[in-house]
Scaffold this motif. Structure first.
Motif, PDB file in Angstrom:
ATOM      1  N   THR A  73      40.801  39.560  37.747  1.00  0.00           N
ATOM      2  CA  THR A  73      40.491  39.614  39.168  1.00  0.00           C
ATOM      3  C   THR A  73      41.507  38.713  39.872  1.00  0.00           C
ATOM      4  O   THR A  73      42.021  37.748  39.290  1.00  0.00           O
ATOM      5  CB  THR A  73      39.075  39.107  39.475  1.00  0.00           C
ATOM      6  OG1 THR A  73      38.919  37.795  38.933  1.00  0.00           O
ATOM      7  CG2 THR A  73      38.011  40.031  38.918  1.00  0.00           C
ATOM      8  N   ASN A  74      41.803  39.023  41.106  1.00  0.00           N
ATOM      9  CA  ASN A  74      42.745  38.184  41.853  1.00  0.00           C
ATOM     10  C   ASN A  74      42.264  36.736  41.933  1.00  0.00           C
ATOM     11  O   ASN A  74      43.059  35.799  41.863  1.00  0.00           O
ATOM     12  CB  ASN A  74      42.936  38.745  43.261  1.00  0.00           C
ATOM     13  CG  ASN A  74      43.810  39.984  43.272  1.00  0.00           C
ATOM     14  OD1 ASN A  74      44.911  39.986  42.732  1.00  0.00           O
ATOM     15  ND2 ASN A  74      43.317  41.053  43.885  1.00  0.00           N
ATOM     16  N   ALA A  78      44.290  33.334  40.399  1.00  0.00           N
ATOM     17  CA  ALA A  78      44.887  32.601  41.517  1.00  0.00           C
ATOM     18  C   ALA A  78      45.546  31.285  41.131  1.00  0.00           C
ATOM     19  O   ALA A  78      46.531  30.871  41.756  1.00  0.00           O
ATOM     20  CB  ALA A  78      43.833  32.347  42.589  1.00  0.00           C
ATOM     21  N   GLY A  84      48.478  36.307  42.495  1.00  0.00           N
ATOM     22  CA  GLY A  84      48.932  37.298  43.460  1.00  0.00           C
ATOM     23  C   GLY A  84      49.383  38.612  42.848  1.00  0.00           C
ATOM     24  O   GLY A  84      49.845  39.498  43.576  1.00  0.00           O
ATOM     25  N   GLY A  86      47.388  40.707  40.795  1.00  0.00           N
ATOM     26  CA  GLY A  86      46.238  41.352  40.184  1.00  0.00           C
ATOM     27  C   GLY A  86      46.413  42.839  39.949  1.00  0.00           C
ATOM     28  O   GLY A  86      46.138  43.338  38.856  1.00  0.00           O
ATOM     29  N   GLU A 132      36.621  41.644  45.106  1.00  0.00           N
ATOM     30  CA  GLU A 132      37.382  41.312  43.905  1.00  0.00           C
ATOM     31  C   GLU A 132      37.267  42.410  42.848  1.00  0.00           C
ATOM     32  O   GLU A 132      38.266  42.839  42.263  1.00  0.00           O
ATOM     33  CB  GLU A 132      36.885  39.980  43.324  1.00  0.00           C
ATOM     34  CG  GLU A 132      37.272  38.764  44.132  1.00  0.00           C
ATOM     35  CD  GLU A 132      38.761  38.477  44.063  1.00  0.00           C
ATOM     36  OE1 GLU A 132      39.358  38.605  42.974  1.00  0.00           O
ATOM     37  OE2 GLU A 132      39.341  38.119  45.106  1.00  0.00           O
ATOM     38  N   GLN A 136      39.990  45.328  41.327  1.00  0.00           N
ATOM     39  CA  GLN A 136      40.309  45.461  39.906  1.00  0.00           C
ATOM     40  C   GLN A 136      39.956  46.850  39.389  1.00  0.00           C
ATOM     41  O   GLN A 136      40.735  47.469  38.653  1.00  0.00           O
ATOM     42  CB  GLN A 136      39.586  44.393  39.082  1.00  0.00           C
ATOM     43  CG  GLN A 136      40.041  44.399  37.617  1.00  0.00           C
ATOM     44  CD  GLN A 136      39.425  43.311  36.782  1.00  0.00           C
ATOM     45  OE1 GLN A 136      38.392  42.740  37.139  1.00  0.00           O
ATOM     46  NE2 GLN A 136      40.045  43.005  35.650  1.00  0.00           N
TER      47      GLN A 136
END
Length: 308
Positions: A73-74, A78, A84, A86, A132, A136
Motif C-alpha cells: 500500500t502507498n 511511505a 511514492g 505503489g 489505500e 492497490q
C-alpha cells in the motif's frame, strides 16, 4: 492485462484441497535479502530471485502463488526506499508472478495491513483506508492477477475498510485472512467466529487464517473458523512453520516439513479447502503437503525465464 477471475472457483469446484505457496519474506532472507530491507525492493533489485522463489513453490506443487506485494500500500511504502511507487510496485509484483506461473497456476495479489490502526485507536480514517486498498487492488488487477488476498489482518475495522476499498476498484474474487496470534484471538481481541460473521456477508470468496503464533494455536483456530463458515465459503489456512527461534544470526522455525504437512493434512480432513504456509514455510514444506495429501504436482518442470 487481465487475469482469470473464475480460476479460483473453477479449481475449487474440481474438489480436493487447493495447495497454495509458503513464505515470502523469510525465504528471501534465506536467499540473501538484507535484514531491514522490504521484500518488495527485490522486485526491482533482484527480480530473478523473486521469480526463482515463485518457481520453486510451483515445482513443489503449489497451485496458487502470492505476489510479492504484501507491504505495497502507498501508506506502508511511505517511509522506505519505494515511497511514492505503489502502483509501480504492484504492477511489477503481478508481472513477475505471472511470468513464473506461465498460466498454469493461480496468481493471487497479496495485500497486507497498512501498519496503522483505524480511528479512534489510530490515525487511519475510514476513507483513507478504503483509498489505500482501492489503489492497490486497482494496480494488482491491472497487472493481471486472478484473485486478491487480504492477509494477516488483525483489526476488524481495517479489514472491513480494505474490503470496501477493494470492491471500489476490482470485481476479482477476494479472500480475507486474519492472524490469530493471541491463541484464538487476534492482537485486537477478534475471534474467528467474529471475523467470519463480519466479512462473509460482504461477499468474500474465502475466509481464513494465516501467520499467527504456533501450529498448536492454529489447530484450535481451524475448527472454530470451519464452524463459523458453516460451508458458506471455503476456508483458507496458511500457518507459520512452527515457532521461530534465533540460531546465530538466523531466525529458524521449529516445524520440519513432515510435521508441518501432518497439520495441513489434518486441516484438510476437517474441511479446509485451501492450505499453504506462512512465515518459515519453504518449498520443502509445501512439497511435503503435496505428498501428505496424495496430490500430484501440477507442474514437474517449470521453464526458467529471465526477469528484467
Amino acid at each position: 492485462m487481465s487475469g482469470t477471475p473464475t480460476a479460483l472457483r473453477d479449481r475449487l469446484e474440481r474438489g480436493g484441497a487447493l495447495i497454495a505457496d509458503g513464505a515470502t519474506g523469510t525465504n528471501y532472507q534465506a536467499m540473501g535479502l538484507p535484514l531491514g530491507a522490504a521484500p518488495e525492493e527485490w522486485l526491482f533489485d533482484a527480480p530473478e530471485r523473486v521469480v526463482e522463489l515463485h518457481e520453486a513453490f510451483i515445482a513443489a506443487g503449489s497451485e496458487l502463488i502470492l505476489t510479492c506485494s504484501f507491504g505495497a500500500t502507498n501508506l506502508r511504502l511511505a517511509d522506505g526506499a519505494l515511497a511514492g511507487r505503489g502502483r509501480e510496485v504492484n504492477l511489477r509484483a503481478a508481472e513477475l508472478a505471472r511470468a513464473a506461473a506461465s498460466g498454469a497456476v493461480i496468481v493471487a495479489g497479496s495485500m497486507g495491513p497498512t501498519g496503522q490502526l483505524c480511528e479512534p485507536l489510530g490515525p487511519l480514517s475510514a476513507e483513507r483506508c478504503e483509498e489505500e486498498f482501492a489503489a492497490q487492488a486497482s494496480a494488482l488487477s491491472e497487472g493481471g492477477v486472478d484473485v486478491l488476498v487480504l492477509e494477516t489482518f488483525f483489526a476488524l475495522e481495517e479489514a472491513i475498510g480494505a474490503i470496501r476499498g477493494v470492491r471500489r476498484a476490482s470485481e476479482l474474487p477476494l479472500v480475507v485472512s486474519f492472524s490469530f496470534d493471541q491463541g484464538t484471538r487476534t492482537m485486537m481481541g477478534l475471534s474467528p467466529t467474529e471475523a467470519v460473521a463480519a466479512v462473509v456477508p460482504l461477499g468474500v470468496s474465502a475466509v481464513g487464517a494465516n501467520c499467527g503464533r504456533s501450529l498448536a494455536d492454529m489447530d484450535a483456530v481451524v475448527p472454530e473458523l470451519l464452524a463459523a463458515a458453516a460451508g458458506r465459503v471455503p476456508v483458507w489456512i496458511k500457518p507459520n512453520a512452527g515457532i521461530p527461534r534465533i540460531v546465530g544470526d538466523a531466525v529458524v522455525y521449529d516445524a520440519d516439513a513432515e510435521t508441518f504437512a501432518a497439520h495441513a493434512r489434518r486441516y484438510v480432513a476437517q474441511g479446509a479447502r485451501i492450505v499453504g504456509g506462512c512465515c518459515g514455510a519453504t518449498p520443502a514444506h509445501l512439497e511435503a503437503i503435496v505428498r501428505a495429501l496424495g496430490a500430484e504436482k501440477p507442474i514437474q518442470d517449470v521453464p526458467r525465464r529471465e526477469a528484467t
